[in-house]
Design a protein around this motif. Structure first.
Motif, mmCIF file in Angstrom:
data_model
loop_
_atom_site.group_PDB
_atom_site.id
_atom_site.type_symbol
_atom_site.label_atom_id
_atom_site.label_comp_id
_atom_site.label_asym_id
_atom_site.label_seq_id
_atom_site.Cartn_x
_atom_site.Cartn_y
_atom_site.Cartn_z
ATOM 1 N N THR A 90 -3.308 -1.158 10.857
ATOM 2 C CA THR A 90 -3.891 0.181 10.728
ATOM 3 C C THR A 90 -3.857 0.643 9.277
ATOM 4 O O THR A 90 -4.848 1.163 8.748
ATOM 5 C CB THR A 90 -3.127 1.197 11.601
ATOM 6 N N VAL A 91 -2.720 0.441 8.628
ATOM 7 C CA VAL A 91 -2.598 0.839 7.219
ATOM 8 C C VAL A 91 -3.613 0.072 6.372
ATOM 9 O O VAL A 91 -4.309 0.661 5.535
ATOM 10 C CB VAL A 91 -1.158 0.586 6.706
ATOM 11 N N LYS A 136 -10.933 1.025 3.440
ATOM 12 C CA LYS A 136 -12.078 1.935 3.380
ATOM 13 C C LYS A 136 -12.126 2.701 2.055
ATOM 14 O O LYS A 136 -13.125 3.368 1.752
ATOM 15 C CB LYS A 136 -12.003 2.959 4.516
ATOM 16 N N LEU A 137 -11.060 2.620 1.287
ATOM 17 C CA LEU A 137 -11.051 3.340 0.013
ATOM 18 C C LEU A 137 -12.016 2.666 -0.943
ATOM 19 O O LEU A 137 -12.123 1.440 -0.979
ATOM 20 C CB LEU A 137 -9.637 3.338 -0.586
ATOM 21 N N ARG A 138 -12.682 3.481 -1.728
ATOM 22 C CA ARG A 138 -13.688 2.934 -2.632
ATOM 23 C C ARG A 138 -13.016 2.339 -3.853
ATOM 24 O O ARG A 138 -12.132 2.957 -4.442
ATOM 25 C CB ARG A 138 -14.649 4.035 -3.057
ATOM 26 N N ARG A 182 -6.407 -1.398 7.330
ATOM 27 C CA ARG A 182 -7.779 -1.031 7.673
ATOM 28 C C ARG A 182 -8.156 0.287 7.004
ATOM 29 O O ARG A 182 -9.276 0.451 6.515
ATOM 30 C CB ARG A 182 -7.904 -0.901 9.193
ATOM 31 N N THR A 183 -7.226 1.220 6.958
ATOM 32 C CA THR A 183 -7.481 2.502 6.300
ATOM 33 C C THR A 183 -7.635 2.312 4.802
ATOM 34 O O THR A 183 -8.551 2.842 4.175
ATOM 35 C CB THR A 183 -6.329 3.484 6.574
ATOM 36 N N ALA A 184 -6.737 1.519 4.233
ATOM 37 C CA ALA A 184 -6.786 1.293 2.782
ATOM 38 C C ALA A 184 -8.068 0.561 2.385
ATOM 39 O O ALA A 184 -8.613 0.799 1.300
ATOM 40 C CB ALA A 184 -5.556 0.487 2.338
ATOM 41 N N ILE A 209 -4.972 0.609 -5.222
ATOM 42 C CA ILE A 209 -4.889 0.122 -3.831
ATOM 43 C C ILE A 209 -6.148 -0.605 -3.355
ATOM 44 O O ILE A 209 -6.039 -1.669 -2.739
ATOM 45 C CB ILE A 209 -4.522 1.280 -2.873
ATOM 46 N N VAL A 266 0.842 -1.200 0.000
ATOM 47 C CA VAL A 266 0.000 0.000 0.000
ATOM 48 C C VAL A 266 0.878 1.252 0.000
ATOM 49 O O VAL A 266 0.680 2.174 -0.794
ATOM 50 C CB VAL A 266 -0.949 0.002 1.211
ATOM 51 N N SER A 286 0.766 -2.403 15.723
ATOM 52 C CA SER A 286 -0.474 -2.352 14.949
ATOM 53 C C SER A 286 -0.321 -1.593 13.636
ATOM 54 O O SER A 286 -1.305 -1.341 12.940
ATOM 55 C CB SER A 286 -1.574 -1.692 15.779
ATOM 56 N N THR A 287 0.894 -1.232 13.265
ATOM 57 C CA THR A 287 1.100 -0.409 12.064
ATOM 58 C C THR A 287 0.487 -1.039 10.826
ATOM 59 O O THR A 287 -0.291 -0.403 10.110
ATOM 60 C CB THR A 287 2.598 -0.167 11.832
#
Lengths: 328, 351
Positions: free
Chosen positions: B266-267, B273-275, B269-271, B192, B180, B262-263
């Motif tokens: 976290t990355v 959420k991208l549509r 989980r954020t990615a 991504i 990512v 948790s790096t």
């Protein structure tokens, strides 16, 4: 060995290698390329409209000094029709902010622009020195960021500005993209690459970033060659900031491939949110100070409350939906 | 002080995971459970189906994946549910060392691993013209991306040829987090969302990532416990040179992971959420879904012997004419007919 000629004009001797493109160019071509790219950003992103009052966030550092210089220059050259004002924030950091404010005052005289200085002590009753003395150096940047944002808005409102122009450059934006990934801050990740932010949100003033695609190294070179007057010391409280990790990473990738900074911004521009998961915030006024907020109290008032009480500051975690630095 | 396993409460907990101490058996069971959940939720291993498993790169993760699939197929004393039943075919794309591969050594190792578990092994060869084109690409990171794209396209081609509809890859959470960040700094942000889903569709083939919720450390521990680590001949991650953006991203994520475990999650989980861009086409060169419909690229990948035009993604299009552009188009041409034509059925309707 014959001196290398500028690849753009092929007339003058090349005196620098452009960090963005690695081209060997002369000083004049560098000035033209630098200024033209910023003008292109302003035009393509529709940053300004004729007749607008623009408050330029001026800290006395290289970015804001170059921003003031270039905006004034381009405003005259391309007749943007803008009224420029300088707004400076005094965080109350001895040995740092008092010196940089002197640089802002000198810029004010040089460019003959009105200047408004807003201070933390006037607005919140606390200086950054006092805040750091109370909470230490772990979360001080959070306090400073929240307070400064509001202070800038208040200063811009005071001068009657329509927009705020900040000196955030390509390196800053690329760092922010990486940082928001690491922190899991999805809403900020989506909006951090925009050249105009806040233009559709309640009563807040829109913020524009004319340096969105401008490299920090080129800003430094421009300031150096133009002999601009700026204050070049890092904030004394910043070494502990989480952003330092992202900053080092950006520097490393810049060495490997110079265009990766702009590529990071381009990637972020492609990020889209799923309409099913995104939620619009309803903004109202803070019951304490009247600043716009989606909660009862604005973030600055929450932080101020935590400073004034003996409780450990929770940075408003119970009040807001924002995730803290640790991303948990 | 002896610490008991948090799951069975009887054995000594010798492995410390984020959710507490585990004994070796319970650790393996938890790992297998995580994989089985992804396989079943995403319908990646249907009853009596044939699934292909990628062994690229020939790393600890590949070895662990083969081992865990073998475990999934066995009945166990503690397992009450019926065992899964599917046929496994191990695929391996042999890459020369100039293309960041392990050459013959990697192929032999993965073949031995497949033989150990009684899985069928299929060697996938890249065409000579593709290898030549890839070797000619001067920019290091472009070469890495296109090699990865070529490996993916070849694996998909082979999966279809084997009449399979599922291809499992060994990417774990740490790999994906690095990917990512690397894609972000290379300008491939549009691709991504597809890369961080547990299953992604490529026409008739679904690529599954059974390890996507497990960190590299977790997978390596599992491989050690199952004693398959010896089959790994490359580093955990894609063996990219130190000066590449991919390697810098890897070092960055691993360094942060030491400070903040948790790096990676976290990355990811954020990615996640991208549509996804459902309308985007597959780029025939890099095999990433990042080609926007309606964009006219300056150069396109023409499939051999036809007039079909398949645009490249923005990053693959934006190449310096003096360095790699012709080679990028040659790689795209090699995969255009086999991959893009099928995976972008709407492209012809659009035209």
């Amino acid at each position: 060995m014959a001196p290398k000629l500028c690849v753009l004009c092929a007339a003058s001797r090349a005196c620098l290698r452009r960090p963005k493109t690695s081209e060997a160019i002369c000083k004049e071509c560098f000035y033209s390329a630098f200024e033209d790219e910023i003008h292109e950003t302003i035009v393509n992103e529709n940053l300004f409209k004729p007749g607008e009052k623009i408050a330029v966030g001026a800290s006395g550092g290289k970015d804001s000094t170059v921003l003031v210089h270039v905006l004034k220059l381009l405003n005259e050259r391309y007749e943007y029709g803008l009224d420029l004002f300088l707004v400076s924030v005094d965080e109350g950091i001895k040995g740092y902010r008092d010196d940089s404010l002197d640089a802002v005052k000198r810029n004010q005289q040089e460019y003959e622009l009105p200047l408004k200085i807003v201070s933390y002590s006037e607005l919140y009753g606390w200086t950054m020195d006092q805040i750091v003395e109370k909470i230490g150096k772990k979360s001080n940047c959070t306090y400073c960021g929240v307070f400064r944002r509001q202070a800038l808005d208040r200063g811009a409102e005071y001068v009657g500005a329509d927009k705020i122009a900040t000196g955030h450059n390509a390196d800053d934006i690329a760092e922010t993209v990486i940082m928001n990934f690491l922190r899991g801050d999805f809403p900020r990740l989506i909006r951090c690459s925009e050249a105009i932010t806040g233009d559709s949100v309640g009563d807040s003033l829109p913020r524009v970033k004319p340096f969105k695609y401008t490299y920090e190294k080129e800003i430094v070179l421009y300031a150096h060659y133009k002999s601009l007057d700026y204050f070049a010391t890092e904030c004394i409280y910043s070494p502990e900031a989480f952003r330092g990790h992202a900053r080092q990473f950006i520097k490393d990738i810049e060495v490997a491939r110079a265009r990766s900074i702009v590529d990071t911004i381009r990637s972020a521009e492609k990020f889209r949110t799923d309409p099913r998961t995104s939620s619009e915030q309803t903004l109202g006024a803070c019951v304490n100070c009247g600043y716009m907020t989606s909660q009862k109290l604005c973030k600055a008032c929450l932080l101020k409350q935590s400073l004034e009480s003996d409780q450990k500051p929770d940075q408003g975690a119970s009040q807001t939906k924002e995730r803290g630095y640790h991303g948990r | 002080m002896e610490r008991k396993c948090g799951k069975c409460k009887t054995e000594e907990g010798t492995i410390w995971a984020t959710d507490g101490a585990r004994c070796e058996d319970c650790f393996c069971v938890v790992t297998m459970h995580s994989v089985k959940v992804i396989l079943s939720r995403n319908r990646l291993a249907m009853f009596k189906s044939r699934i292909c498993v990628s062994s690229n790169p020939p790393s600890t993760s590949s070895a662990a994946l083969a081992s865990i699939l073998d475990e999934c197929l066995k009945p166990g004393p503690k397992r009450k549910a019926s065992r899964m039943s599917f046929e496994v075919i191990v695929l391996h794309v042999q890459l020369p060392t100039e293309l960041f591969g392990s050459g013959e050594k990697g192929k032999e190792s993965m073949e031995a691993l497949a033989k150990l578990y009684g899985f069928e092994f299929q060697d996938v060869q890249l065409k000579e013209s593709v290898v030549t084109s890839l070797k000619s690409i001067r920019d290091l990171d472009d070469r890495i991306d296109l090699v990865q794209g070529a490996v993916r396209s070849s694996l998909i081609e082979k999966t279809k040829a084997m009449n399979c509809s599922t291809l499992l890859v060994c990417a774990n959470a740490t790999n994906l987090a690095v990917d990512v960040i690397a894609k972000t700094v290379k300008g491939r942000g549009g691709a991504i969302p597809d890369e961080v889903s547990p299953a992604m569709e490529y026409g008739s083939v679904r690529i599954g990532r059974p390890f996507m919720e497990l960190s590299a450390r977790h997978v390596t521990r599992y491989a050690r416990l199952r004693r398959v680590e010896k089959y790994a001949v490359s580093t955990e991650f894609f063996s990219s040179p130190d000066s590449s953006l991919s390697q810098i991203a890897e070092n960055f994520v691993l360094q942060l992971q030491e400070m903040q475990p948790s790096t990676s999650t976290t990355v990811l989980r954020t990615a996640a959420k991208l549509r996804k861009n459902e309308a985007a086409l597959l780029c025939p060169a890099c095999a990433s879904r990042d080609v926007l419909i309606g964009r006219e690229a300056d150069r396109s990948g023409k499939s051999q012997g036809s007039e079909d035009m398949h645009p490249l993604c923005e990053v693959c299009s934006d190449k310096d004419m003096n360095t790699s552009s012709e080679n990028v188009v040659e790689v795209a041409q090699a995969f255009c007919r086999a991959t893009v034509k099928e995976f972008a059925p709407d492209a012809e309707e659009q035209e």
